[in-house]
Design an enzyme around this catalytic site. Structure first.
Site, mmCIF file in Angstrom:
data_model
loop_
_atom_site.group_PDB
_atom_site.id
_atom_site.type_symbol
_atom_site.label_atom_id
_atom_site.label_comp_id
_atom_site.label_asym_id
_atom_site.label_seq_id
_atom_site.Cartn_x
_atom_site.Cartn_y
_atom_site.Cartn_z
ATOM 1 N N HIS A 65 4.235 8.830 -8.157
ATOM 2 C CA HIS A 65 4.153 7.550 -8.866
ATOM 3 C C HIS A 65 5.254 6.645 -8.323
ATOM 4 C CE1 HIS A 65 3.215 4.608 -11.743
ATOM 5 N NE2 HIS A 65 3.626 5.157 -12.864
ATOM 6 N N HIS A 123 -5.014 4.463 -1.970
ATOM 7 C CA HIS A 123 -4.689 4.224 -3.374
ATOM 8 C C HIS A 123 -5.789 4.830 -4.235
ATOM 9 C CE1 HIS A 123 -4.068 1.924 -7.149
ATOM 10 N NE2 HIS A 123 -2.799 1.937 -6.772
ATOM 11 N N ASP A 150 3.495 0.677 -1.813
ATOM 12 C CA ASP A 150 4.646 1.481 -1.407
ATOM 13 C C ASP A 150 4.882 1.435 0.096
ATOM 14 O OD1 ASP A 150 5.335 2.530 -4.002
ATOM 15 O OD2 ASP A 150 3.517 3.735 -3.879
#
Length: 450
Positions: free
Chosen positions: A279, A330, A389
């Site tokens: 996460h 994702h 990210d």
């Protein structure tokens, strides 16, 4: 190793028994139609509740069929792409606008924003001796643990900690939004002083500055930063502020809030969830992977050499041998992650200011080639693209943020979303239905000038 942390042989033997007794046959999940990780076999989210706070769009219905589309993210009905584009030039209070939007349902006017920022400035003060008595003692190597401990300790300073009336919870949430930058940065300063022998400095925040500006101010020894640095960090905070109700930490906020517990316990639980490498800690994996790429790939503009390394990653022959290209793919988005697209635009400008354009081109090359290789090598039910990210860690490194603060920066941003979801859960009466959340809202449009 100290006795406190020692794993005795008897414990290792008992651990083997735990492993043997904890296994569940994979076929049982199909037999009983149980969704692992709240997703079905095709990766589709399982409806568990409703939210009006934010919405993720990754597919659209065409001729009665669901087809992938360019990813979109909405806060209270406003497209995040538009929210970023309308920010006035030189104004770094974008995150404060978004926090107001998430909490209260619409964008603030100038007077409402001024009043909200004054509230944040008023509450951006820790209790007397809190830094000395709490943050400075037993500093942890992981700032997320330090942050969670500080949040739980604030309970002891709150005379109405258990009051879950909306005015009191809102007061607590605004305080936490204001204090998260201090708790995170001061925790890091304490750790680097006591464990790394570095000089200790504790700068006070400036009430006239934004959240992004204060983070850079209290972190750096000279308190100095450029306008572009503050702007890019502000954009990063905006993009991480919320992401639907079904992500791990936000879902945790809803579940724990539904029990009727206090705000500090609910937010500490969310922090524990966000800390996980699947996460909030994912961008650290991306940065470490790129460190290995830079060490192993000699020509950062050679597609063949980069592709050869990426294939090794996929075949579990390089880096951590997990078979993953971190930052790619994702759980929801397929064709594109809107947050990554926005970040990429700002990354290029910052890389020019920092003299790191070669690294930016390497990131761009890896993103382009990874999509092609993953599609060829893996059987996937949907498209693959860079996620938020992929670029966030590179941004933080160019801002000279220490890696220990990467995930706390995520928390500094996401606390506004958690706060909004906690209040929504309390107002809704704790009506969590089946464990991915569905947004129920109309999309709002903004007049956007290019």
């Amino acid at each position: 190793m100290s006795i406190y942390s020692e794993i005795k042989p008897e414990v290792r033997r008992l651990a083997d028994l735990c492993v043997q007794s904890s296994q569940i046959a994979p076929e049982l999940y199909t037999q009983y139609d149980v969704k692992r990780g709240l997703r079905d076999l095709n990766g589709k989210g399982v409806l568990t509740g409703l939210t009006n706070i934010s919405e993720i769009v990754s597919s659209k219905t065409v001729d009665g069929k669901s087809v992938p589309c360019e990813g979109e993210l909405y806060y209270r009905g406003y497209n995040v792409e538009d929210l970023v584009r309308i920010q006035p030039k030189g104004d770094n209070f974008g995150y404060e606008r978004i926090a107001y939007l998430l909490l209260f349902g619409d964008l603030p006017n100038a007077e409402e924003l001024r009043e909200f920022c004054e509230l944040l400035a008023f509450y951006r003060t820790l209790p007397t001796s809190f830094v000395r008595d709490i943050i400075m003692k037993a500093p942890s190597g992981d700032m997320m643990n330090t942050l969670a401990r500080s949040v739980l300790t604030l309970y002891s300073y709150d005379e109405d900690a258990e009051d879950i009336s909306i005015p009191n919870v809102l007061r607590q949430c605004i305080q936490l939004i204001a204090l998260f930058p201090l708790l995170s940065v001061y925790g890091y300063q304490a750790y680097r002083h006591y464990h790394d022998g570095q000089s200790l400095f504790i700068h006070q925040p400036d009430p006239a500055l934004s959240t992004a500006e204060n983070i850079l101010r209290i972190l750096r020894p000279d308190c100095k930063y450029t306008e572009l640095e503050a702007k890019v960090l502000d954009i990063a905070l905006i993009l991480h502020a919320d992401h639907g109700g079904g992500n791990n930490s936000t879902f945790t906020t809803h579940v724990v809030t539904s029990s009727g517990t206090d705000t500090y316990s609910a937010i500490a639980a969310a922090l524990g969830s966000l800390k996980g490498p699947k996460h909030g800690g994912a961008n650290i994996k991306v940065v470490k992977m790129f460190e290995d790429i830079k060490a192993q790939v000699r020509d950062w503009n050679d597609d063949e050499e980069i592709s050869a390394y990426l294939k090794k990653l996929l075949h579990k022959e390089a880096f951590d041998r997990a078979g993953l290209i971190y930052g790619m793919g994702h759980a929801v988005y397929s064709i594109s992650d809107p947050r990554a697209k926005i970040m990429a635009r700002f990354v290029e400008g910052l890389s020019q200011e920092k003299g790191r354009t070669d690294e930016f081109r390497l990131y761009s090359n890896v993103e382009r080639l990874a999509v092609k290789l993953i599609t060829e090598e893996r059987k996937i039910y949907k498209g693959v693209s860079a996620n938020v990210d992929f670029y966030s860690g590179f941004i933080y490194s160019m801002l000279d943020l220490p890696m220990e603060l990467y995930t706390p920066i995520f928390a500094i941003s996401r606390i506004s979303g958690w706060a909004a979801h906690r209040i929504e859960e309390l107002v809704g009466g704790g009506k969590i239905i089946r464990p991915a959340y569905k947004a129920v809202q109309e999309h709002k449009s903004l007049v956007v000038r290019d």
